[in-house]
Design a protein around this motif. Structure first.
Motif, PDB file in Angstrom:
ATOM      1  N   GLY A 236       1.274  -0.664   0.080  1.00  0.00           N
ATOM      2  CA  GLY A 236      -0.164  -0.197  -0.237  1.00  0.00           C
ATOM      3  C   GLY A 236       0.971   0.800  -0.047  1.00  0.00           C
ATOM      4  N   PRO A 237       0.816   2.068  -1.027  1.00  0.00           N
ATOM      5  CA  PRO A 237       2.221   2.737  -0.989  1.00  0.00           C
ATOM      6  C   PRO A 237       1.402   4.180  -0.352  1.00  0.00           C
ATOM      7  N   THR A 238       0.547   4.413  -0.708  1.00  0.00           N
ATOM      8  CA  THR A 238       0.198   5.307  -0.258  1.00  0.00           C
ATOM      9  C   THR A 238      -0.190   5.848   1.268  1.00  0.00           C
ATOM     10  N   HIS A 239      -0.069   4.291   2.146  1.00  0.00           N
ATOM     11  CA  HIS A 239      -0.565   4.525   3.383  1.00  0.00           C
ATOM     12  C   HIS A 239       1.141   4.234   4.088  1.00  0.00           C
ATOM     13  N   ALA A 240       2.407   3.775   3.453  1.00  0.00           N
ATOM     14  CA  ALA A 240       3.461   4.023   3.434  1.00  0.00           C
ATOM     15  C   ALA A 240       4.000   5.189   3.567  1.00  0.00           C
ATOM     16  N   MET A 241       3.927   5.762   2.555  1.00  0.00           N
ATOM     17  CA  MET A 241       4.592   7.273   2.177  1.00  0.00           C
ATOM     18  C   MET A 241       3.567   8.275   3.813  1.00  0.00           C
ATOM     19  N   ARG A 242       2.666   7.970   3.818  1.00  0.00           N
ATOM     20  CA  ARG A 242       2.596   8.773   5.216  1.00  0.00           C
ATOM     21  C   ARG A 242       2.832   8.412   5.901  1.00  0.00           C
ATOM     22  N   ILE A 243       3.371   6.841   6.378  1.00  0.00           N
ATOM     23  CA  ILE A 243       3.929   6.770   7.546  1.00  0.00           C
ATOM     24  C   ILE A 243       5.589   7.250   7.623  1.00  0.00           C
ATOM     25  N   ILE A 244       5.996   7.222   6.506  1.00  0.00           N
ATOM     26  CA  ILE A 244       7.434   7.493   5.861  1.00  0.00           C
ATOM     27  C   ILE A 244       7.891   9.030   6.667  1.00  0.00           C
ATOM     28  N   ARG A 245       7.036  10.440   5.996  1.00  0.00           N
ATOM     29  CA  ARG A 245       6.437  11.976   5.703  1.00  0.00           C
ATOM     30  C   ARG A 245       6.391  12.060   7.347  1.00  0.00           C
ATOM     31  N   ALA A 246       5.229  11.947   7.832  1.00  0.00           N
ATOM     32  CA  ALA A 246       5.350  12.067   9.159  1.00  0.00           C
ATOM     33  C   ALA A 246       6.247  11.714  10.184  1.00  0.00           C
ATOM     34  N   LEU A 247       6.920  10.515  10.412  1.00  0.00           N
ATOM     35  CA  LEU A 247       7.998  10.073  10.897  1.00  0.00           C
ATOM     36  C   LEU A 247       8.954  10.730  10.755  1.00  0.00           C
ATOM     37  N   HIS A 248       9.529  11.512   9.615  1.00  0.00           N
ATOM     38  CA  HIS A 248      10.288  12.320   8.896  1.00  0.00           C
ATOM     39  C   HIS A 248      10.059  13.769   9.474  1.00  0.00           C
ATOM     40  N   GLN A 249       9.264  13.949   9.765  1.00  0.00           N
ATOM     41  CA  GLN A 249       8.620  15.614  10.065  1.00  0.00           C
ATOM     42  C   GLN A 249       9.104  15.152  11.822  1.00  0.00           C
ATOM     43  N   VAL A 254      16.266  10.248  12.265  1.00  0.00           N
ATOM     44  CA  VAL A 254      16.085   8.965  12.498  1.00  0.00           C
ATOM     45  C   VAL A 254      15.692   8.622  10.847  1.00  0.00           C
ATOM     46  N   THR A 255      16.128   7.301  10.351  1.00  0.00           N
ATOM     47  CA  THR A 255      16.586   6.567   9.081  1.00  0.00           C
ATOM     48  C   THR A 255      15.722   5.311   9.285  1.00  0.00           C
ATOM     49  N   PHE A 256      15.215   4.801   8.176  1.00  0.00           N
ATOM     50  CA  PHE A 256      14.972   3.714   8.189  1.00  0.00           C
ATOM     51  C   PHE A 256      15.345   2.727   6.860  1.00  0.00           C
ATOM     52  N   ASP A 257      15.060   1.900   6.860  1.00  0.00           N
ATOM     53  CA  ASP A 257      14.784   0.057   6.171  1.00  0.00           C
ATOM     54  C   ASP A 257      13.850   0.229   5.944  1.00  0.00           C
ATOM     55  N   ALA A 258      13.578  -0.602   4.609  1.00  0.00           N
ATOM     56  CA  ALA A 258      11.723  -1.609   4.411  1.00  0.00           C
ATOM     57  C   ALA A 258      12.437  -2.199   3.282  1.00  0.00           C
ATOM     58  N   THR A 259      11.526  -3.726   2.735  1.00  0.00           N
ATOM     59  CA  THR A 259      11.645  -4.811   2.186  1.00  0.00           C
ATOM     60  C   THR A 259      10.549  -3.512   1.254  1.00  0.00           C
ATOM     61  N   ILE A 260      10.893  -3.843  -0.009  1.00  0.00           N
ATOM     62  CA  ILE A 260      10.201  -3.834  -1.498  1.00  0.00           C
ATOM     63  C   ILE A 260      10.629  -4.221  -2.532  1.00  0.00           C
TER      64      ILE A 260
END
Length: 463
Positions: A236-249, A254-260
């Motif tokens: 669910g790319p829209t869901h994922a992008m919401r989360i990393i935008r909020a995380l970065h804000q 804080v960095t992150f990694d993911a499996t895609i």
């Protein structure tokens, strides 16, 4: 079953991360008025006293390695506490229930395990007969429970501190790493994946506020990197992008990694630059092989040329791509395995690989979608229940011999903390020796050239 210690939850192995599946279930049990005790056996040993005290013992087995360790713990618990109800939960629990229920455990739960497990504990508490959808027992057949869970924020206060788990390493710098999940299941149905026979292409999104609250709690405990452990972060790319935008804000350092998946990297390439800007340190992708016959048999959804394109794309964007591999299957050949090694060497990608991936052999658990393929009878042999997989032999005996040698090589190299570049070339030497060719590991290691310094976690990935 409401007193502390009556319910014991045990994690066996979650890829070197603080155990999410323990934290998630513990939170739901506490919300229901229970007082579970949690133990991560990857970093602490359950005492005899703790095992004897428990009325209910739940053991998390989300993967093959965890199941192997989990059955050992279940056998020990059974010998110490014959009256306890022992339940294994997670992907591999239900797939292997026929074997496990014979002597070792009392119940198995797969899929969305929290709701069935809470109902199981309530039934045991009230002395009722167990007949619960999603709970498999010796008396009751039941498939996986695949319905949306009422998610709550995982409870991590009882878990060992993050200092005891894998860290993000960049050169000589180490950062505490946390772990969370944003989805459950997977919408893809790769034939070799254990998620496929349980979820059958379904997945569920965990609410954004739940995910962010879990991240926030780990950052407060020192995490400066987060692994998103979803089978595919861009289901669910829209869901994922919401989360990393909020995380970065909220936490810009804080960095992150993911499996895609490879196909998602190519399809959603327009999201990669923003993903990097939001703090992506690297992306893991299940490349598996560069042999198109293998990829077709596994229904991976990408080709060898797609993999090459994805590597080029990720180099251009500036996010390291770390491939997971499945190089030993019935359709791989000695020649295609060598071409796989040649690809990584010639493109100077050796730093992208954890050496263990050079040795991974196809596992076929009970219920695997591979059992339903038209040609499966030609190569799949009997089930080895104690190994949790069907047996198979490669049509070229050299491949089975090579896999055993490479597996022994990387295990010893991991124990010695050996140079991964040298380990790679040792695997290549074994491959060429199987074809009657000589190869100088020392010369190849010297001539490899400048080493890349890439972000990676300090514990190698195992299945």
């Amino acid at each position: 079953m409401r007193a502390p210690g009556d319910i014991l939850l045990i994690s066996c192995y979650e890829l070197g991360h603080q155990p999410f599946h323990l934290a998630s279930l513990s939170a739901m049990l506490q919300q229901a008025g229970y007082s579970p005790q949690t133990i991560d056996s990857a970093v602490e040993t359950p005492s005899d006293e703790v095992l004897r005290q428990a009325t209910f013992i739940g053991i998390s087995v989300p993967m093959h390695t965890a199941l192997r360790l989990g059955e050992q713990i279940a056998r020990r618990a059974r010998s110490l506490n014959p009256a306890a109800h022992i339940c294994l939960y997670g992907l591999y629990a239900l797939l292997n229930a026929d074997h496990l229920l014979q002597t070792t455990i009392d119940s198995a739960i797969g899929g969305e395990y929290e709701t069935p497990l809470l109902k199981l504990i309530a039934s045991l508490e009230q002395g009722e007969e167990i007949s619960i959808p999603g709970v498999r027992t010796r008396q009751e057949e039941s498939g996986p429970w695949i319905q949306l869970t009422s998610f709550v924020v995982p409870e991590r206060r009882q878990l060992p501190p993050l200092e005891r788990y894998a860290r993000l390493q960049v050169g000589q710098s180490l950062r505490l790493a946390g772990y969370t999940e944003t989805t459950r299941g997977c919408k893809h149905t790769c034939l070799h994946c254990p998620i496929t026979p349980v979820y059958h292409g379904r997945f569920f999104a965990i609410p954004v506020d739940i995910v962010l609250a879990d991240i926030r709690a780990q950052v407060e405990r020192g995490a400066r990197h987060i692994t998103f452990g979803d089978p595919d972060f861009w289901n669910g790319p829209t869901h994922a992008m919401r989360i990393i935008r909020a995380l970065h804000q909220e936490f810009p350092q804080v960095t992150f990694d993911a499996t895609i998946k490879i196909e998602h990297l190519l399809k959603h390439r327009h999201l990669l630059a923003e993903t990097r800007e939001c703090g992506c340190a690297f992306i893991v992708s299940a490349v598996e092989s560069l042999n198109d016959a293998v990829l077709e048999h596994l229904k991976k959804g990408h080709s060898a040329s797609d993999v090459i394109e994805a590597f080029d794309l990720m180099e251009e964007v500036g996010i390291p791509l770390r491939p997971s591999l499945l190089p030993f299957s019935p359709w791989e050949t000695l020649e295609s395995y060598q071409r796989l090694l040649d690809f990584f060497e010639q493109h100077h990608f050796l730093e992208h690989i954890d050496p263990v991936h050079l040795s991974i052999r196809l596992l076929i658990p009970p219920g695997s979608a591979l059992l339903e393929t038209a040609d499966s009878h030609e190569w799949i042999e009997d089930l080895d229940p104690s190994a949790y997989t069907y047996r198979w032999r490669h049509p070229d005996p050299r491949m089975d011999e090579l896999q055993e040698k490479v597996a022994a090589l990387v295990e010893e190299a991991e124990r010695r903390k050996a140079d991964p570049i040298e380990t790679f070339f040792q695997a290549k030497a074994l491959t060429l020796a199987a074809q009657g060719q000589d190869f100088s590991v020392a010369r190849a290691t010297r001539n490899y050239g400048p080493r890349k310094v890439l972000p990676h976690l300090t514990e190698s990935w195992f299945c």
